[in-house]
Design an enzyme around this catalytic site. Structure first.
Site, PDB file in Angstrom:
ATOM      1  N   LYS A   1      20.864   2.588  -3.289  1.00 12.90           N
ATOM      2  CA  LYS A   1      22.289   2.723  -3.587  1.00 12.90           C
ATOM      3  C   LYS A   1      22.864   1.411  -4.112  1.00 12.90           C
ATOM      4  O   LYS A   1      23.686   1.397  -5.039  1.00 12.90           O
ATOM      5  CB  LYS A   1      23.043   3.176  -2.331  1.00 12.90           C
ATOM      6  CG  LYS A   1      22.694   4.588  -1.887  1.00 12.90           C
ATOM      7  CD  LYS A   1      23.612   5.098  -0.796  1.00 12.90           C
ATOM      8  CE  LYS A   1      23.429   4.367   0.501  1.00 12.90           C
ATOM      9  NZ  LYS A   1      24.228   4.963   1.611  1.00 12.90           N
TER      10      LYS A   1
ATOM     11  N   HIS B   1       4.589  33.526  -2.277  1.00 12.79           N
ATOM     12  CA  HIS B   1       4.374  33.639  -3.721  1.00 12.79           C
ATOM     13  C   HIS B   1       4.556  32.295  -4.412  1.00 12.79           C
ATOM     14  O   HIS B   1       4.714  32.247  -5.639  1.00 12.79           O
ATOM     15  CB  HIS B   1       5.337  34.673  -4.306  1.00 12.79           C
ATOM     16  CG  HIS B   1       5.145  36.044  -3.731  1.00 12.79           C
ATOM     17  ND1 HIS B   1       4.194  36.929  -4.201  1.00 12.79           N
ATOM     18  CD2 HIS B   1       5.770  36.672  -2.695  1.00 12.79           C
ATOM     19  CE1 HIS B   1       4.246  38.045  -3.492  1.00 12.79           C
ATOM     20  NE2 HIS B   1       5.186  37.921  -2.570  1.00 12.79           N
TER      21      HIS B   1
ATOM     22  N   GLU C   1      14.148  11.605   7.556  1.00 15.02           N
ATOM     23  CA  GLU C   1      15.071  10.469   7.593  1.00 15.02           C
ATOM     24  C   GLU C   1      15.054   9.801   8.962  1.00 15.02           C
ATOM     25  O   GLU C   1      15.265   8.597   9.078  1.00 15.02           O
ATOM     26  CB  GLU C   1      16.492  10.909   7.235  1.00 15.02           C
ATOM     27  CG  GLU C   1      17.415   9.742   6.926  1.00 15.02           C
ATOM     28  CD  GLU C   1      18.737  10.167   6.320  1.00 15.02           C
ATOM     29  OE1 GLU C   1      19.022   9.758   5.184  1.00 15.02           O
ATOM     30  OE2 GLU C   1      19.492  10.908   6.987  1.00 15.02           O
TER      31      GLU C   1
END
EC number: 5.3.1.9
Length: 555
Positions: free
Chosen positions: A522, A396, A365
């Site tokens: 947004k 893994h 960001e």
């Protein structure tokens, strides 16, 4: 070039001769196995200690010539002056015309820092005093809910920096908790987290912290509204009033006191943020209330002190022995010059489980930008894609790609040398800790050298009959070892990465303190949400229109 509040104009690293020299050096083939074979003192040369933190960057694809040019590159963009501008409150956030004074949040009370004629340090410590008072009321059991019962659970409602920072720190430092009050975190706007959590909580003994710098974040306020409804449903059955619920069950943390009051947060339970504190740099502020509740104010102050110790190191150490500067310069070398466009953070300590997510936000960001501070399109690679996982789990999951895939990936290995008490020596837990450390060192070795080079160094003959077992090596990595994980060392580690971000941004000439890339989505969501409520067809692109139509048909 960019102008700060004191009218200082900085040079650009992009046009220095050292940039061109680094480009030339990057064109050479780099072999970590060869670098180690050529110099048996390499590790001593490319490692250092800063406080309780040891950094080994000898497994990076660098040599003396690269390091010298990187340091010269830092000087060419006046990094030392940029650091002072940051620490002294200059307008380093140019697009929003603000300082970025998260470092002031951890200055000691004896310090002084003026910003617009206001003593920032005095304001910060007044806020810390309020954090201490509120946290101690909760911890001591004197804070009571609407039915008169003591608070047993605290739910921090926030998103982004208002969530990730406190979540990461309280998880990392949970063994320092000295209270029976449990702390929980909710961030997801779809309500799943909150709904699952509320099923296990008692509304009469639950306190909510609403953390939002603007107090207008839809994710946070939608969760807060649901929490209020949940509380009121029980309060009505217990003859509690809405006013008593809001007063006894909510604390607000924001830079917008007016909106907190309008929502119903009692003035005594409002904690202040400042516009010069960015969300992803805010855990040191009142946003850290959840941390203080869980580990106590003394522990929270140690967290601040650890960060301040790294601030001092960053400001004072010679660049050649400056951990944040070196970490940042190496990251620039990897991303911009070697085109290593992916980076993974691998803590070999379960307590640091949320550190990769925290650093993902902090770096991507901050530095996920494609325009310089003066508005020019960038013609070089900036922030890499960053992700991570607890090292043993990652082994893994995606280590297969690191060892045998086609992508070049740089890695940060993070571990704590000491774990568990002296009384636990040679116990199963201590043995597990040693096994984790062994895996950390082993994985960094295999990533660096591959099986052929390791076999040769161990006096063995490498077998290449099975190509699918080939480990190519040459994946660059840095290893960071903390003496042990404490509030102080965690504070230093977080501040280290904050300053790394600033170093990278300074070289790239970008603003790491804004995040305009999150705004349009947004805003568009509001239009899409409005369209969901209407009968007529939506007027977006054909894909969005069709998706909305499908949703409406099934709703």
């Amino acid at each position: 070039m960019n102008d700060t509040k004191d009218n200082k104009v900085y040079s650009s690293a992009r046009h220095s001769k050292y940039w061109q020299q680094l480009q030339t050096l990057a064109e050479s083939p780099w072999s970590l196995a060869a670098l180690f074979a050529q110099d048996n003192t390499r590790t001593q040369h490319f490692s250092m200690q800063a406080g309780a933190l040891y950094m080994d960057y000898s497994k990076q694809c660098i040599d003396d010539a690269v390091l010298e040019n990187l340091l010269n590159l830092a000087n060419s963009c006046e990094l030392a002056a940029r650091i002072q501008s940051l620490l002294q409150g200059a307008m380093v956030n140019t697009s929003e015309e603000r300082a970025a004074l998260h470092t002031a949040l951890r200055l000691p009370a004896t310090a002084s820092l003026q910003l617009d004629t206001q003593d920032v340090v005095a304001d910060v410590h007044q806020s810390l005093l309020q954090v201490e008072r509120l946290s101690e009321r909760v911890r001591s059991g004197t804070w009571r809910g609407f039915s008169g019962q003591a608070i047993t659970d605290v739910v921090n409602i926030g998103v982004g920096g208002s969530d990730l920072g406190p979540l990461m720190a309280t998880t990392a430092l949970d063994e320092w908790a000295d209270t029976c009050v449990e702390v929980h975190f909710v961030s997801n706007m779809d309500g799943t987290q909150l709904d699952n959590l509320l099923k296990h909580l008692n509304p009469e003994t639950t306190l909510f912290i609403i953390s939002s710098k603007s107090f207008g974040t839809v994710d946070t306020l939608s969760n807060a509204k649901t929490a209020l409804s949940w509380l009121l449903a029980t309060a009505k059955l217990r003859a509690g009033t809405e006013d008593s619920v809001r007063r006894r069950h909510f604390i607000g943390i924001s830079a917008n006191g007016q909106k907190m009051s309008a929502w119903g947060i009692h003035p005594e339970h409002q904690l202040q943020l400042w516009e010069w504190v960015g969300g992803r740099f805010s855990l040191w502020s009142a946003i850290g209330l959840a941390i203080a509740i869980r580990i106590g104010m003394s522990g929270f102050k140690e967290l601040l002190a650890g960060a301040h110790s790294m601030d001092d190191h960053f400001a004072q150490a010679d660049f050649a022995k400056n951990v944040p500067v070196l970490l940042g310069l190496i990251a620039v070398w990897n991303s911009t010059f070697l085109q290593v466009n992916a980076h993974t953070v691998l803590p070999y300590d379960g307590r640091l489980s949320y550190l990769p997510s925290y650093l993902t936000q902090l770096e991507m960001e901050s530095n996920g930008k494609s325009v310089t501070q003066h508005g020019d399109r960038i013609d070089y690679d900036t922030c890499p894609i960053l992700w991570g996982e607890i090292g043993s789990n990652a082994q893994h999951a995606f280590y297969q790609l690191l060892h045998q895939g086609t992508q070049q990936v740089s890695c940060d290995f993070i571990a704590c040398v000491r774990r568990y008490s002296d009384e636990a020596k040679n116990t199963p837990l201590q043995q597990q800790h040693e096994l984790s450390l062994a895996n950390c060192l082993a994985q960094s070795r295999v990533l660096a050298f591959g099986n052929a080079a390791i076999a040769e160094s161990d006096g063995q003959v490498a077998c290449d009959a099975d190509k699918y077992k080939y480990y190519r090596g040459n994946q660059p990595s840095t290893t960071l070892l903390l003496d042990e994980l404490t509030p102080h060392s965690l504070g230093a580690l977080i501040a280290l990465y904050e300053h790394k971000v600033y170093v990278m941004a300074s070289i790239w000439d970008i603003n790491p303190f804004d995040q305009w890339g999150v705004e349009m989505g947004k805003q568009m969501a509001e239009s899409v949400h409005d369209a969901m409520q209407q009968e007529r067809g939506a007027q977006f692109d054909t894909s969005t229109n069709q998706l909305l139509k499908h949703i409406k048909e099934l709703s």
